[in-house]
Design a protein around this motif. Structure first.
Motif, short mmCIF file in Angstrom:
data_model
loop_
_atom_site.label_atom_id
_atom_site.label_comp_id
_atom_site.label_asym_id
_atom_site.label_seq_id
_atom_site.Cartn_x
_atom_site.Cartn_y
_atom_site.Cartn_z
N GLY A 1 0.94 -1.06 -0.02
CA GLY A 1 0.05 0.20 -0.24
C GLY A 1 1.00 0.79 0.47
N ALA A 2 0.67 1.47 1.04
CA ALA A 2 1.43 3.25 1.09
C ALA A 2 2.18 2.88 1.60
CB ALA A 2 0.39 4.75 1.83
N PHE A 3 2.60 2.00 1.63
CA PHE A 3 4.42 1.89 2.05
C PHE A 3 5.25 1.51 0.69
CE2 PHE A 3 3.29 1.95 5.85
CZ PHE A 3 3.67 2.13 7.70
N GLU A 4 5.16 1.49 -0.17
CA GLU A 4 5.32 0.46 -1.49
C GLU A 4 6.89 1.86 -1.56
OE1 GLU A 4 6.15 -1.99 -3.58
OE2 GLU A 4 3.58 -2.62 -2.23
N GLY A 5 7.73 1.24 -2.11
CA GLY A 5 8.53 2.28 -2.16
C GLY A 5 9.57 3.26 -1.04
N GLN A 6 8.83 3.06 0.06
CA GLN A 6 9.91 3.61 1.43
C GLN A 6 10.70 2.98 1.88
OE1 GLN A 6 8.57 6.61 2.21
NE2 GLN A 6 7.30 6.55 0.22
N PRO A 7 11.56 3.37 2.96
CA PRO A 7 13.09 2.99 3.42
C PRO A 7 11.96 1.40 4.75
CG PRO A 7 12.69 5.40 3.51
CD PRO A 7 11.57 4.38 3.05
N GLU A 8 12.59 0.68 4.73
CA GLU A 8 12.20 -0.60 5.27
C GLU A 8 12.68 0.23 6.19
OE1 GLU A 8 14.45 -3.80 4.21
OE2 GLU A 8 13.90 -3.60 2.18
N TYR A 9 13.13 1.30 7.47
CA TYR A 9 12.63 0.95 8.87
C TYR A 9 11.57 1.15 9.19
CZ TYR A 9 14.01 6.00 7.39
OH TYR A 9 13.90 7.08 7.03
N LEU A 10 11.03 1.31 8.53
CA LEU A 10 9.57 2.02 8.42
C LEU A 10 8.48 1.41 8.90
CD1 LEU A 10 8.83 5.37 6.23
CD2 LEU A 10 10.09 5.09 8.52
N LEU A 11 9.15 -0.10 8.71
CA LEU A 11 8.00 -1.06 8.69
C LEU A 11 7.91 -1.60 10.51
CD1 LEU A 11 9.49 -4.12 6.20
CD2 LEU A 11 7.18 -2.93 6.66
N PRO A 12 6.82 -2.66 10.50
CA PRO A 12 6.34 -2.49 12.27
C PRO A 12 6.95 -3.93 12.51
CG PRO A 12 4.44 -3.10 11.11
CD PRO A 12 5.49 -2.08 10.17
N LYS A 13 7.29 -3.92 13.89
CA LYS A 13 7.57 -5.45 13.93
C LYS A 13 7.64 -6.69 13.53
CE LYS A 13 9.87 -8.12 18.07
NZ LYS A 13 10.13 -8.18 19.44
N PRO A 14 7.35 -7.81 13.08
CA PRO A 14 7.01 -8.62 12.50
C PRO A 14 6.20 -9.22 13.32
CG PRO A 14 8.73 -8.90 11.10
CD PRO A 14 9.18 -7.90 12.46
N LEU A 15 5.11 -10.29 13.36
CA LEU A 15 4.71 -10.55 14.79
C LEU A 15 5.12 -11.95 14.59
CD1 LEU A 15 0.17 -10.51 12.95
CD2 LEU A 15 1.61 -9.19 15.28
N PRO A 16 4.57 -13.04 15.75
CA PRO A 16 5.40 -14.04 15.70
C PRO A 16 4.60 -15.30 15.11
CG PRO A 16 3.71 -13.55 18.00
CD PRO A 16 3.96 -12.71 16.42
N ASP A 17 5.60 -16.37 14.95
CA ASP A 17 5.04 -17.43 14.42
C ASP A 17 4.67 -17.71 13.11
OD1 ASP A 17 5.13 -19.41 16.90
OD2 ASP A 17 2.90 -18.08 17.55
N GLY A 18 5.46 -16.37 12.09
CA GLY A 18 5.33 -16.32 11.04
C GLY A 18 4.38 -16.01 10.29
N GLN A 19 3.88 -15.11 11.08
CA GLN A 19 2.72 -14.57 11.14
C GLN A 19 2.85 -13.09 9.66
OE1 GLN A 19 -0.84 -14.73 13.89
NE2 GLN A 19 0.63 -15.19 15.30
N GLY A 20 4.01 -12.95 9.67
CA GLY A 20 4.42 -12.03 8.99
C GLY A 20 4.11 -10.18 9.42
N PHE A 21 3.47 -9.71 8.78
CA PHE A 21 2.05 -8.45 9.54
C PHE A 21 1.54 -8.46 9.38
CE2 PHE A 21 6.17 -7.16 7.32
CZ PHE A 21 7.13 -7.05 8.24
N GLY A 22 0.30 -9.51 9.58
CA GLY A 22 -1.24 -9.52 9.86
C GLY A 22 -1.86 -8.72 8.87
N ASP A 23 -2.58 -8.45 9.42
CA ASP A 23 -3.39 -6.98 8.72
C ASP A 23 -2.95 -5.22 8.56
OD1 ASP A 23 -5.20 -9.11 8.55
OD2 ASP A 23 -6.60 -8.41 10.09
N TYR A 24 -2.09 -5.71 8.53
CA TYR A 24 -1.24 -4.32 8.88
C TYR A 24 -1.26 -2.89 8.53
CZ TYR A 24 1.88 -0.60 10.21
OH TYR A 24 2.58 1.23 11.06
N PHE A 25 -1.67 -4.33 7.09
CA PHE A 25 -0.76 -3.36 5.85
C PHE A 25 -2.49 -2.82 4.37
CE2 PHE A 25 3.33 -4.76 5.62
CZ PHE A 25 4.08 -3.60 6.34
#
Length: 202
Positions: A86-110
C-alpha cells in the motif's frame, strides 16, 4: 507426481537501497543479473526439462526468468506478485513495524494503508500455484519466479511443519513436488552462496 521450482528474483536497486517493493518495481542490478546467471547454471546442472515457465507480472521477476532460462515462452501471472504494501511501497524498510510471532508476517497491518494482509497473500499464492499444478501434465516440471514474502507465505500455508525460514535471499530456489493435491518441499538452494538451506538433491 509433478515438480516445480519456485524462486525469488535477483537483486534490484530497491533491495540495495533497503526500500519496500511489492507491487512497485525496480530494475535488476548488475549483481542481480549475475545472481540469475548462477541460478541458471545450477538448474542446468540438475538437467530438468522445464515444460512450463511462469513469472509474476513484475519486470524484476520476468527479467530474472529470462536470464535463468534464456527463454521467452512463459506466462506472467498477477497471482505470483509480491505483497502489496500500500502506501509503504517504495518507502525505507526501517518504517516497517515489528513482524508478528510464529511466521504471521505483518498480519492485517497493511490493509489500513491500502495493501494486503498476510492471509490474502497466502490465499492468492496457494490458489495460483495450485491452479498451475492442476493445469500441467503429470510428470511435468515447471519454473515459477516470484517474490520473497510471497514465497514465504506460500510455504507457511501449504507446508506442515514449515521449515525455519527467516527471509529468502535473492534467487533462492525452492524445489517442490506436487502429488494428489499435496505439496512437499524437496530442497532450498542458494545459488549465490552455492549451498543448500534445506534438504539437498541426490
Amino acid at each position: 507426481m509433478k515438480e516445480f521450482y519456485l524462486m525469488r528474483h535477483g537483486q534490484t536497486c530497491f533491495n540495495v537501497q533497503h526500500r519496500l517493493q511489492g507491487v512497485c518495481d525496480a530494475p535488476l542490478t548488475e549483481v542481480g543479473i549475475e545472481q540469475a546467471k548462477k541460478a541458471g547454471q545450477y538448474l542446468a546442472k540438475q538437467e530438468p526439462i522445464l515444460d512450463h515457465l511462469f513469472s509474476s507480472t513484475s519486470e524484476r521477476a520476468s527479467d530474472t526468468l529470462e536470464i535463468v532460462t534464456g527463454r521467452t515462452d512463459y506466462e506472467r501471472l498477477k497471482g505470483l506478485k509480491g505483497q502489496d504494501f500500500g502506501a509503504f511501497e517504495g518507502q525505507p524498510e526501517y518504517l516497517l513495524p515489528k513482524p508478528l510471532p510464529d511466521g504471521q508476517g505483518f498480519g492485517d497491518y497493511f490493509l489500513q494503508f491500502g495493501g494486503e494482509s498476510t492471509t490474502q497473500v497466502r490465499d492468492r499464492m496457494e490458489l495460483t500455484v495450485r491452479a498451475i499444478m492442476e493445469s500441467v501434465a503429470e510428470g511435468s516440471k515447471s519454473l515459477l519466479v516470484s517474490h520473497g514474502p510471497s514465497i514465504l507465505q506460500f510455504c507457511r500455508r501449504v507446508l506442515n511443519p514449515t521449515p525455519e525460514l527467516h527471509g529468502l535471499k535473492n534467487c533462492c530456489i525452492l524445489h517442490f513436488s506436487y502429488d494428489q493435491g499435496q505439496f512437499a518441499l524437496v530442497s532450498i538452494y542458494n545459488p549465490v552462496e552455492e549451498e543448500y538451506i534445506f534438504g539437498g538433491e541426490e
